[in-house]
Design a protein around this motif. Structure first.
Motif, PDB file in Angstrom:
ATOM      1  N   SER A 105      -9.082  -5.957   3.144  1.00 49.96           N
ATOM      2  CA  SER A 105      -8.430  -7.225   3.440  1.00 49.96           C
ATOM      3  C   SER A 105      -9.503  -8.298   3.587  1.00 49.96           C
ATOM      4  O   SER A 105     -10.263  -8.292   4.559  1.00 49.96           O
ATOM      5  CB  SER A 105      -7.611  -7.117   4.726  1.00 49.96           C
ATOM      6  OG  SER A 105      -7.156  -8.415   5.099  1.00 49.96           O
ATOM      7  N   GLU A 121      -7.490  -7.226  -1.460  1.00 47.65           N
ATOM      8  CA  GLU A 121      -6.499  -8.312  -1.405  1.00 47.65           C
ATOM      9  C   GLU A 121      -6.880  -9.363  -0.377  1.00 47.65           C
ATOM     10  O   GLU A 121      -7.673  -9.159   0.474  1.00 47.65           O
ATOM     11  CB  GLU A 121      -5.107  -7.759  -1.106  1.00 47.65           C
ATOM     12  CG  GLU A 121      -5.051  -6.788   0.058  1.00 47.65           C
ATOM     13  CD  GLU A 121      -3.712  -6.079   0.218  1.00 47.65           C
ATOM     14  OE1 GLU A 121      -2.937  -5.993  -0.741  1.00 47.65           O
ATOM     15  OE2 GLU A 121      -3.451  -5.624   1.321  1.00 47.65           O
ATOM     16  N   ARG A 179     -10.496  -9.548  -6.472  1.00 50.85           N
ATOM     17  CA  ARG A 179      -9.268  -8.956  -5.940  1.00 50.85           C
ATOM     18  C   ARG A 179      -8.678  -7.972  -6.938  1.00 50.85           C
ATOM     19  O   ARG A 179      -9.093  -7.889  -8.079  1.00 50.85           O
ATOM     20  CB  ARG A 179      -8.249 -10.063  -5.643  1.00 50.85           C
ATOM     21  CG  ARG A 179      -8.697 -10.973  -4.510  1.00 50.85           C
ATOM     22  CD  ARG A 179      -7.954 -12.267  -4.529  1.00 50.85           C
ATOM     23  NE  ARG A 179      -8.350 -13.017  -5.734  1.00 50.85           N
ATOM     24  CZ  ARG A 179      -8.077 -14.283  -5.949  1.00 50.85           C
ATOM     25  NH1 ARG A 179      -7.383 -14.962  -5.072  1.00 50.85           N
ATOM     26  NH2 ARG A 179      -8.475 -14.894  -7.050  1.00 50.85           N
ATOM     27  N   ARG A 210      -8.095   0.137   1.266  1.00 49.55           N
ATOM     28  CA  ARG A 210      -7.579  -1.228   1.133  1.00 49.55           C
ATOM     29  C   ARG A 210      -8.551  -2.151   1.843  1.00 49.55           C
ATOM     30  O   ARG A 210      -8.929  -1.897   2.991  1.00 49.55           O
ATOM     31  CB  ARG A 210      -6.191  -1.361   1.757  1.00 49.55           C
ATOM     32  CG  ARG A 210      -5.606  -2.780   1.589  1.00 49.55           C
ATOM     33  CD  ARG A 210      -4.183  -2.872   2.098  1.00 49.55           C
ATOM     34  NE  ARG A 210      -4.090  -2.717   3.530  1.00 49.55           N
ATOM     35  CZ  ARG A 210      -4.228  -3.716   4.418  1.00 49.55           C
ATOM     36  NH1 ARG A 210      -4.504  -4.954   4.015  1.00 49.55           N
ATOM     37  NH2 ARG A 210      -4.107  -3.488   5.712  1.00 49.55           N
ATOM     38  N   THR A 220       0.814  -1.209   0.000  1.00 50.75           N
ATOM     39  CA  THR A 220       0.000   0.000   0.000  1.00 50.75           C
ATOM     40  C   THR A 220       0.846   1.257   0.000  1.00 50.75           C
ATOM     41  O   THR A 220       0.356   2.319  -0.322  1.00 50.75           O
ATOM     42  CB  THR A 220      -0.952   0.017   1.207  1.00 50.75           C
ATOM     43  OG1 THR A 220      -0.177  -0.112   2.391  1.00 50.75           O
ATOM     44  CG2 THR A 220      -1.963  -1.092   1.118  1.00 50.75           C
ATOM     45  N   GLU A 247      -8.672 -10.494   6.709  1.00 53.17           N
ATOM     46  CA  GLU A 247      -8.972  -9.874   8.003  1.00 53.17           C
ATOM     47  C   GLU A 247     -10.429  -9.431   8.124  1.00 53.17           C
ATOM     48  O   GLU A 247     -10.863  -9.078   9.220  1.00 53.17           O
ATOM     49  CB  GLU A 247      -8.078  -8.658   8.227  1.00 53.17           C
ATOM     50  CG  GLU A 247      -6.615  -8.965   8.328  1.00 53.17           C
ATOM     51  CD  GLU A 247      -5.793  -7.701   8.440  1.00 53.17           C
ATOM     52  OE1 GLU A 247      -5.722  -7.142   9.552  1.00 53.17           O
ATOM     53  OE2 GLU A 247      -5.227  -7.271   7.409  1.00 53.17           O
TER      54      GLU A 247
END
Length: 165
Positions: free
Chosen positions: A14, A165, A52, A12, A3, A17
């Motif tokens: 995730s 991502e 993605r 961003r 990043t 996560e």
């Protein structure tokens, strides 16, 4: 992709996560708990997966709409989500409050053909507050709490980079 090579502000996401990170023009980061696709990551049309790669916010839909306003086909229905409405339409994939429609930037990965994120109607959008965050349950989109999606919507501009991502 790191990043650090991106220009601020940016988002961003995730998938691992189940978090969305918004970095503003001063480099300050806000973190939101989200829900991505139940089917995991993937770019193919019809997969029900979250795509993605690098995207941009192509359209912002819902400016000024009430909290929990219901969208079908990117149009306000005039309904406000509540438990009674949910019981009347148990099959609906609820898209609420705001929509940030994503367009892929990588031909062959998330743009054009069978992997085009925009043609797949991939959004960042609100979802019922009864839906859990931090757990992949969507049909491919990035779901957020309604108050949080409204706050994010107000902070971002069209063309903002969204790295998933």
């Amino acid at each position: 992709m790191a990043t650090t090579s991106l220009i601020h502000p940016f988002i961003r996401v995730s998938i691992a996560e189940q978090k969305l990170f918004y970095t503003d023009s001063n480099g300050l980061e806000t973190v939101y708990s989200i829900s991505t696709a139940k089917n995991g990551a993937g770019e193919r049309s019809g997969s029900g997966c979250t795509p993605r790669g690098k995207h941009v916010i192509r359209a912002k839909i819902g400016t000024g709409a009430p909290l929990n306003a219901v969208f079908v086909g990117r149009r306000l229905t005039g309904e406000i989500y509540n438990p009674e409405l949910a019981a009347s339409f148990p099959e609906r994939d609820w898209i609420l409050s705001r929509i940030m429609w994503l367009s892929g930037c990588e031909p062959g990965r998330n743009r054009l053909g069978e992997c085009d994120s925009m043609r797949r109607y991939i959004y960042i959008h609100g979802t019922p507050d009864t839906e859990p965050m931090g757990v992949p349950l969507s049909h491919g989109c990035i779901r957020m709490r309604n108050t949080e999606v409204v706050a994010l919507f107000e902070r971002v501009q069209l063309g903002l980079c969204v790295l998933i991502e």
